[in-house]
Scaffold this motif. Sequence first.
Motif, PDB file in Angstrom:
ATOM      1  N   ASP A 547      49.182  -0.437  12.654  1.00  0.00           N
ATOM      2  CA  ASP A 547      50.002  -1.051  11.604  1.00  0.00           C
ATOM      3  C   ASP A 547      51.403  -1.364  12.112  1.00  0.00           C
ATOM      4  O   ASP A 547      51.961  -2.440  11.843  1.00  0.00           O
ATOM      5  N   VAL A 548      51.997  -0.410  12.862  1.00  0.00           N
ATOM      6  CA  VAL A 548      53.347  -0.610  13.403  1.00  0.00           C
ATOM      7  C   VAL A 548      53.360  -1.784  14.378  1.00  0.00           C
ATOM      8  O   VAL A 548      54.273  -2.617  14.375  1.00  0.00           O
ATOM      9  N   LEU A 549      52.327  -1.860  15.204  1.00  0.00           N
ATOM     10  CA  LEU A 549      52.242  -2.951  16.178  1.00  0.00           C
ATOM     11  C   LEU A 549      52.186  -4.299  15.469  1.00  0.00           C
ATOM     12  O   LEU A 549      52.836  -5.269  15.884  1.00  0.00           O
ATOM     13  N   ALA A 550      51.430  -4.351  14.377  1.00  0.00           N
ATOM     14  CA  ALA A 550      51.338  -5.603  13.620  1.00  0.00           C
ATOM     15  C   ALA A 550      52.686  -5.967  13.004  1.00  0.00           C
ATOM     16  O   ALA A 550      53.078  -7.148  12.978  1.00  0.00           O
ATOM     17  N   ARG A 551      53.429  -4.962  12.491  1.00  0.00           N
ATOM     18  CA  ARG A 551      54.747  -5.235  11.914  1.00  0.00           C
ATOM     19  C   ARG A 551      55.739  -5.693  12.982  1.00  0.00           C
ATOM     20  O   ARG A 551      56.580  -6.560  12.740  1.00  0.00           O
ATOM     21  N   GLN A 552      55.647  -5.078  14.163  1.00  0.00           N
ATOM     22  CA  GLN A 552      56.611  -5.392  15.214  1.00  0.00           C
ATOM     23  C   GLN A 552      56.319  -6.706  15.911  1.00  0.00           C
ATOM     24  O   GLN A 552      57.159  -7.193  16.674  1.00  0.00           O
ATOM     25  N   GLN A 553      55.169  -7.267  15.665  1.00  0.00           N
ATOM     26  CA  GLN A 553      54.821  -8.548  16.294  1.00  0.00           C
ATOM     27  C   GLN A 553      55.843  -9.630  15.950  1.00  0.00           C
ATOM     28  O   GLN A 553      56.223 -10.436  16.810  1.00  0.00           O
ATOM     29  N   ALA A 554      56.314  -9.617  14.726  1.00  0.00           N
ATOM     30  CA  ALA A 554      57.225 -10.670  14.272  1.00  0.00           C
ATOM     31  C   ALA A 554      58.661 -10.465  14.740  1.00  0.00           C
ATOM     32  O   ALA A 554      59.466 -11.401  14.695  1.00  0.00           O
ATOM     33  N   ILE A 555      59.010  -9.264  15.153  1.00  0.00           N
ATOM     34  CA  ILE A 555      60.410  -8.981  15.528  1.00  0.00           C
ATOM     35  C   ILE A 555      60.538  -8.611  16.998  1.00  0.00           C
ATOM     36  O   ILE A 555      61.541  -8.031  17.434  1.00  0.00           O
ATOM     37  N   GLY A 556      59.497  -8.910  17.793  1.00  0.00           N
ATOM     38  CA  GLY A 556      59.503  -8.502  19.205  1.00  0.00           C
ATOM     39  C   GLY A 556      60.650  -9.082  20.002  1.00  0.00           C
ATOM     40  O   GLY A 556      61.047  -8.527  21.022  1.00  0.00           O
ATOM     41  N   SER A 566      61.118   1.263  15.375  1.00  0.00           N
ATOM     42  CA  SER A 566      60.530   2.416  16.060  1.00  0.00           C
ATOM     43  C   SER A 566      61.001   3.726  15.437  1.00  0.00           C
ATOM     44  O   SER A 566      60.218   4.669  15.283  1.00  0.00           O
ATOM     45  N   LEU A 567      62.290   3.795  15.062  1.00  0.00           N
ATOM     46  CA  LEU A 567      62.809   5.005  14.423  1.00  0.00           C
ATOM     47  C   LEU A 567      62.145   5.229  13.060  1.00  0.00           C
ATOM     48  O   LEU A 567      61.778   6.363  12.707  1.00  0.00           O
TER      49      LEU A 567
END
Length: 589
Positions: A547-556, A566-567
């Motif tokens: 889930d985190v990886l999917a959320r971070q995809q847009a803000i990489g 990440s925090l």
Amino acid sequence: MQSLSTLAALLLASVLFVPLFKRAGLGTVLGYLAVGMLIGPSGIQLVRDPDNLMHTAELGVVLLLFVIGLELKPSRLWALRRQVFGLGSLQLFGVAAALAGAARYLGLSPSASVLVGIILALSSTAFVLPTLAERKELSTRYGRESFAILLFQDLSVIPLLALIPLFGTGKPTALTHPAVGVGLLLGLAVVGRPLLDFLFRYVARVNSREMFTAAALATVLGLALLMQAGGLSMSLGAFVAGVLLADSEFRHELEAAIAPFQGLLLGLFFVAVGMSTNLSLLMRFPLQILGLTFGLIAIKGGVLYLLRRLVGGPRTESRQLALVLAQGGEFAFVLFDAAESFKVLGEIQADKLTLVVALSMALSPLLLILADRIARAAQAAAPQPYDEMPSEASEVVIAGFGRVGQIVGRLLLARGTRFTALDVDAGQVETVRRFGLKVFYGDAAHLDLLHAAQLDQARVFVLAIDDVEASLRTAELVRKHFPHVHIVARARNRFHATRLMDLGIEHQIREALPSSLEMARWTLELLDEPPALVDQMVSRFARHDADVLARQQAIGHDEQKMIQSSLEARAELVQILEEARAAFARKPV
């Protein structure tokens, strides 16, 4: 050493300059040499008498030879016997003969010419092996051959150190007669191993790391001084100590105990060599010194290339091998110093040759750059043709047949599923074929090759390419031209995973994730967590991470947002695992 402040200055200068040389791809050895030249008599003269430092720093070479001896397990030597003793002896004696002829032509005596030829035939283990490891080329054919040749050269240093006194003009005394040294070696061969085993077992009972380190240093220095008293070199004594302990149960702990001292003292040795390098000779005899330097590189590289080609070496590997081993080696500094001590060479001759070796080492990174450019030019001029693809289409095409691709392929083979495997590394293709697996040489990032592999008729494309950029180019190509083919992709890291997700690839997995989760599972179970709770914690962690990886995809692209995400994810994970533990506690037994 002149003072504590001098030692502090040496360490500070090394800390400041050596990393710069390493980052520039010049190697740590050249960094230490440059530090010595800078602060020595030829530079700012912070140290005016480098001989005092040299006496202490020579212990670095002593400890290096002890570690080399520790690595020489008979089983390892036997496995490498053909390359070490075949190719290694061919290089050393072939190149030495050519260099000895050149030295004789330039006016050295016959005995001095032979000795100089052998010493200059040695290459730099301290530069070549770390450089090849950093370039990930130690596992290539020419990388393995370089290692074997350097190992033979390191072994040859020992008899060279023992034989140099015989090249000299002085007569041996009763204490330093060669028979004394031979007697000491025979005695150590008979009683050395049991005595050392007894010593280290006794020290191990104390269960003190400091005492074990002290015993290791005492062993090395004690045998080194014993050899010196017998008219042989201290380095020979250290090497003998290492060989005696190569099969010992204490070998790994000894290596760990010695390593910090060896690294520091070896660095100081190169600093001392830099201080002792007479740069004024370069100013007085610039054409002669530069001519000797380029002559050394040309003769070593040219002769090794011809010898390797004569025994069946491919043109590309022979050229790379010749260029990577064309410089002089660090043991030349020790051997030329010994040759001067025993009057084989005059002081000016030894100083000139030491400077030539140092300059040849300084040119080594340029030789590697030259090798890369020649290889690229040769490949562009005559690219290796791709293999002819199979006439029948396969259900699966695998791009990249290394660690990951091979495991997928083995499972498909066991199931009886036909697949077409592609790999751009010709050496890897050759190695895999020797094990009976069928793999084709070709770059999957080229559309014509994918058509030749009949990817349009496949159901699944397994993307197991190691290089991230090459993997992404291939993925984009397949998605664009073969949209009906399912892609199963290997991701090196989170960045790679998000880039694959950007391309719409759903079936992608980070290569380290499953093994890391399994290691975490074992760790928690060994900490007495109930296996059922561990299963829940690991599965919830995996779902949360996805889930985190999917959320971070847009803000990489935004580092600050990634840090904040990440925090937050870390705090979420703590809460999720606490909920898992609470739910498990409420569950009836």
